[in-house]
Each structure stands twice: as C-alpha cells, then as structure tokens.
Scaffold this motif. Structure first.
Motif, PDB file in Angstrom:
ATOM      1  N   THR A 149       0.823  -1.206   0.000  1.00 26.64           N
ATOM      2  CA  THR A 149       0.000   0.000   0.000  1.00 26.64           C
ATOM      3  C   THR A 149       0.858   1.257   0.000  1.00 26.64           C
ATOM      4  OG1 THR A 149      -0.102   0.168   2.413  1.00 26.64           O
ATOM      5  CG2 THR A 149      -1.788  -1.199   1.332  1.00 26.64           C
ATOM      6  N   SER A 150       0.239   2.365  -0.369  1.00 26.56           N
ATOM      7  CA  SER A 150       0.891   3.674  -0.329  1.00 26.56           C
ATOM      8  C   SER A 150      -0.204   4.727  -0.133  1.00 26.56           C
ATOM      9  CB  SER A 150       1.650   3.924  -1.646  1.00 26.56           C
ATOM     10  OG  SER A 150       2.420   5.098  -1.565  1.00 26.56           O
ATOM     11  N   PRO A 151       0.120   5.840   0.545  1.00 33.75           N
ATOM     12  CA  PRO A 151       1.383   6.271   1.151  1.00 33.75           C
ATOM     13  C   PRO A 151       1.692   5.486   2.430  1.00 33.75           C
ATOM     14  CG  PRO A 151      -0.339   7.836   1.666  1.00 33.75           C
ATOM     15  CD  PRO A 151      -0.938   6.868   0.694  1.00 33.75           C
ATOM     16  N   PRO A 152       2.907   5.690   2.975  1.00 32.74           N
ATOM     17  CA  PRO A 152       3.321   4.893   4.146  1.00 32.74           C
ATOM     18  C   PRO A 152       2.856   5.464   5.475  1.00 32.74           C
ATOM     19  CG  PRO A 152       5.136   6.269   3.397  1.00 32.74           C
ATOM     20  CD  PRO A 152       4.006   6.502   2.430  1.00 32.74           C
ATOM     21  N   LEU A 153       2.569   4.559   6.402  1.00 33.46           N
ATOM     22  CA  LEU A 153       2.380   4.920   7.808  1.00 33.46           C
ATOM     23  C   LEU A 153       3.741   5.138   8.448  1.00 33.46           C
ATOM     24  CD1 LEU A 153      -0.231   2.250   8.924  1.00 33.46           C
ATOM     25  CD2 LEU A 153      -0.593   4.702   9.164  1.00 33.46           C
ATOM     26  N   ASP A 154       3.846   6.128   9.310  1.00 29.45           N
ATOM     27  CA  ASP A 154       5.106   6.327  10.032  1.00 29.45           C
ATOM     28  C   ASP A 154       5.290   5.253  11.099  1.00 29.45           C
ATOM     29  OD1 ASP A 154       5.865   8.571   8.579  1.00 29.45           O
ATOM     30  OD2 ASP A 154       4.766   9.935   9.892  1.00 29.45           O
ATOM     31  N   GLN A 155       4.235   4.981  11.873  1.00 24.23           N
ATOM     32  CA  GLN A 155       4.284   3.961  12.926  1.00 24.23           C
ATOM     33  C   GLN A 155       3.517   2.741  12.423  1.00 24.23           C
ATOM     34  OE1 GLN A 155       6.191   4.590  15.594  1.00 24.23           O
ATOM     35  NE2 GLN A 155       6.616   6.602  14.724  1.00 24.23           N
ATOM     36  N   HIS A 156       4.200   1.885  11.673  1.00 18.35           N
ATOM     37  CA  HIS A 156       3.487   0.845  10.937  1.00 18.35           C
ATOM     38  C   HIS A 156       3.352  -0.475  11.677  1.00 18.35           C
ATOM     39  CE1 HIS A 156       7.763   0.133  10.028  1.00 18.35           C
ATOM     40  NE2 HIS A 156       7.414  -1.142   9.999  1.00 18.35           N
ATOM     41  N   SER A 157       4.226  -0.798  12.592  1.00 18.13           N
ATOM     42  CA  SER A 157       4.291  -2.156  13.155  1.00 18.13           C
ATOM     43  C   SER A 157       2.972  -2.574  13.803  1.00 18.13           C
ATOM     44  CB  SER A 157       5.410  -2.259  14.188  1.00 18.13           C
ATOM     45  OG  SER A 157       6.662  -2.022  13.578  1.00 18.13           O
ATOM     46  N   GLY A 158       2.323  -3.571  13.214  1.00 16.46           N
ATOM     47  CA  GLY A 158       1.074  -4.083  13.748  1.00 16.46           C
ATOM     48  C   GLY A 158      -0.149  -3.262  13.389  1.00 16.46           C
ATOM     49  N   ALA A 159       0.010  -2.196  12.592  1.00 14.52           N
ATOM     50  CA  ALA A 159      -1.141  -1.371  12.207  1.00 14.52           C
ATOM     51  C   ALA A 159      -2.137  -2.191  11.392  1.00 14.52           C
ATOM     52  CB  ALA A 159      -0.671  -0.161  11.404  1.00 14.52           C
ATOM     53  N   ALA A 172       0.105  -4.576   9.265  1.00 17.38           N
ATOM     54  CA  ALA A 172       1.344  -4.015   8.709  1.00 17.38           C
ATOM     55  C   ALA A 172       2.572  -4.669   9.315  1.00 17.38           C
ATOM     56  CB  ALA A 172       1.392  -2.512   8.934  1.00 17.38           C
ATOM     57  N   SER A 173       3.532  -4.969   8.437  1.00 16.47           N
ATOM     58  CA  SER A 173       4.775  -5.595   8.864  1.00 16.47           C
ATOM     59  C   SER A 173       5.995  -4.719   8.585  1.00 16.47           C
ATOM     60  CB  SER A 173       4.945  -6.943   8.156  1.00 16.47           C
ATOM     61  OG  SER A 173       6.187  -7.526   8.461  1.00 16.47           O
ATOM     62  N   LEU A 174       6.021  -4.090   7.409  1.00 15.00           N
ATOM     63  CA  LEU A 174       7.232  -3.388   6.980  1.00 15.00           C
ATOM     64  C   LEU A 174       6.912  -2.038   6.354  1.00 15.00           C
ATOM     65  CD1 LEU A 174       9.036  -6.323   5.107  1.00 15.00           C
ATOM     66  CD2 LEU A 174       9.614  -5.450   7.380  1.00 15.00           C
ATOM     67  N   ALA A 175       7.896  -1.133   6.405  1.00 15.99           N
ATOM     68  CA  ALA A 175       7.912   0.075   5.588  1.00 15.99           C
ATOM     69  C   ALA A 175       8.898  -0.178   4.455  1.00 15.99           C
ATOM     70  CB  ALA A 175       8.344   1.283   6.410  1.00 15.99           C
ATOM     71  N   LEU A 176       8.504   0.131   3.231  1.00 17.13           N
ATOM     72  CA  LEU A 176       9.325  -0.142   2.067  1.00 17.13           C
ATOM     73  C   LEU A 176       9.560   1.134   1.271  1.00 17.13           C
ATOM     74  CD1 LEU A 176       7.575  -3.418   0.832  1.00 17.13           C
ATOM     75  CD2 LEU A 176       9.717  -3.248   2.116  1.00 17.13           C
ATOM     76  N   PRO A 177      10.760   1.295   0.697  1.00 16.05           N
ATOM     77  CA  PRO A 177      11.041   2.504  -0.094  1.00 16.05           C
ATOM     78  C   PRO A 177      10.289   2.538  -1.413  1.00 16.05           C
ATOM     79  CG  PRO A 177      12.893   0.991  -0.188  1.00 16.05           C
ATOM     80  CD  PRO A 177      11.956   0.443   0.832  1.00 16.05           C
TER      81      PRO A 177
END
Length: 311
Positions: A149-159, A172-177
């Motif tokens: 998904t996009s845009p990214p969450l800043d605090q993503h872990s478990g969202a 949510a597991s990861l933030a990706l570039p």
C-alpha cells in the motif's frame, strides 16, 4: 456513507497500542530492541487481538492501551513463523467490539482503504492498494501473497488495514522505499501488510497450539540478500546452526540440497521442501573465489527462543 463512517469508527476503536518488553537475554533484542511498541487489533469477542509477530517475539510482559489511554494487561497467545502473525490475549475486559475479518481479498485499484495505528503517534491514513504479490524476506521468510500500500504509515508495526466496510484486510509488517511491482522512474514508498487470507486457515490452530504446523520447519539463522541473480549472506545469527557451521557474511550461496538457487524465494522454499526441523542441510557456497560445501544442522527455531519464567 454514514454506515461506512460508523464501521470505520468501530474499527478505529478496536485498534490498541501494544507495549512489549522482551525477556532478559532475548536474542531478538539485538535487532528488534528489548522494548517494543506497535499496534494490535481486536478480532475476537474473547479478547484476542492480532498483531505482527516480531513485536511479541520472546516477550516477557505485554500491555494494551486503548484510545482513551487506559492500560490493560495481556499475554502472548501465539507467535507464528510461517505467516508472520502474532496473537495477544487480553487479561482484562476491553470494552470494545471485535472487528470482522474480510471475506473477499482486496484488488489493486482506486478503492479507498484505511490504515490505522495506535499509540502516542497514532495515525488514520487513507491508502491505496498498489499490488498483491509474493514477498521473500532477507530473513528466513516467504509468503505467496502480501498487500503493498501507499502512502506509508510512520508507525506501521502491527497497524491495521480496513476496507470501507470496516473489515480487517491485513496487519502491517514493513515500511518499504518502493511498493511498485516492477522498475519505475520514481519510487513509491509504502507499507507491506500481511493479508488476513493467511490467517483464516490457521487461526484455530494458533489459538490452540500457539503456532501453525507449517512453522515447525528447519531454521538456519541466516539473513541473505538477492542481487542480480546471486544470493549473498548478510548476517549470521550468533550461536545459530549457520554460525556453528562456519558460514560468514559475504558468502555467496549457489546451491542448497543440490539445487541451484539465485533468488530468495528459491532458497527459502527449497530449505522447507523437506519440512523436518532437525536435519542436515547442504549448502554450496563461494568464498574468496573458492567453491566449498558446508553442512548446516538445522533446528526448529521455536526451540531457540527465550521465554518468560513459567512459560
């Protein structure tokens, strides 16, 4: 529109902040830290919440915080290596309604989805599903379907990711570039969500046994990178089977159990093709221009994890 608004309000109320402290001496603390914060979403009327597994890995204490700042005790119910999910059991009434799991997988496109995280920097973010495709981690992890998904969450872990009906789509597991499925002129940052499609077939098993049968599989203790059709060792976990066997950062893996590999998906899936956790795994590697064969005596990762006293 009003019905959808109420559904998302209920979904928002079901997302709790998750505070975890790992046990003293936890190996995972080296990469994840001993104190961890993220989110968890209530999926059971009996107080069971879903989160991402790495938050609760080797946990000693677990607490939930609701949207009013009330802190509640909890414990780890499941940690599942195969899917990447974790389950948490609340030890006090939560006073919130559980959210339903989506029955229909989302399709990439313009349909507005909502990502929700909890905690001091909680977010409610409209996002777009860019892609559904497989994911292979640098660690020993592969799933056939992930949500990008996009845009990214800043605090993503478990969202939590919700559809307009307030049904849970993923965690949510990861933030990706870049979450795009192929090469693009411009990067599109975002998040990777674990879809609830992976959870539903094993949920009863996670509740009763603490993990799925697929999680009982060989573990080496390797992190690897895939570059231009080659696999290189990035990191070897201390005291892991790979460490004991003498593998080093920079080694190029060319074969596993006799099969030539050049992609992370090939490496991990070949490792698990023989699912016996405790077995000899033969790796052909290249080090300093020399080919050599290394035998790694794999183990069940669950047996290596530290646990809180009495667990």
């Amino acid at each position: 529109m009003e019905t959808r608004s109420r559904a998302l309000q209920r979904a928002h109320a079901a997302v709790f902040a998750l505070e975890v402290q790992a046990v003293d001496g936890a190996r995972s603390a080296a990469t994840l830290g001993r104190e961890r914060q993220g989110s968890a979403v209530l999926i059971g009327d009996d107080g069971v919440l879903l989160t991402v597994g790495y938050l609760v890995l080797e946990a000693e204490t677990v607490a939930l915080v609701n949207d009013e700042g009330v802190r509640l005790p909890a414990r780890v119910l499941a940690y599942d290596v195969a899917t990447g999910f974790g389950l948490v059991q609340a030890l006090a009434p939560l006073g919130r309604a559980a959210v339903p799991l989506a029955r229909t997988p989302p399709l990439p496109g313009p349909e507005p989805l909502t990502a929700i995280s909890a905690g001091e920097e909680a977010e409610v973010l409209p996002v777009t599903l860019v892609s559904r495709r497989a994911f292979s981690g640098t660690w020993e992890y592969h799933i056939e379907t992930a949500l990008y998904t996009s845009p990214p969450l800043d605090q993503h872990s478990g969202a939590a990711l919700f559809n307009p009906q307030g049904e849970l789509l993923g965690i949510a597991s990861l933030a990706l570039p870049d979450v795009q499925p192929g090469p693009a002129r411009q990067r599109l940052p975002g998040n990777l969500f674990l879809p609830v499609d992976l959870l539903q077939p094993v949920l009863a098993e996670l509740r009763s046994r603490g993990r799925s049968a697929a999680s009982a599989r060989p573990w080496l203790g390797l992190n690897c990178a895939e570059q231009r059709g080659e696999l290189r060792v990035l990191r070897v976990a201390d005291d892991s089977p790979a460490d004991v066997a003498g593998l080093q950062s920079g080694d190029r893996i060319t074969r596993i159990d006799g099969r030539r590999v050049g992609a992370l998906s090939q490496l991990w899936q070949t490792l698990w093709a023989d699912p016996r956790p405790q077995r000899a795994v033969e790796l052909e590697i290249e080090r300093d221009g020399r080919l050599m064969t290394v035998v790694v005596h794999a183990v069940d990762r669950d047996a290596t994890l530290a646990r809180a006293t009495g667990i």
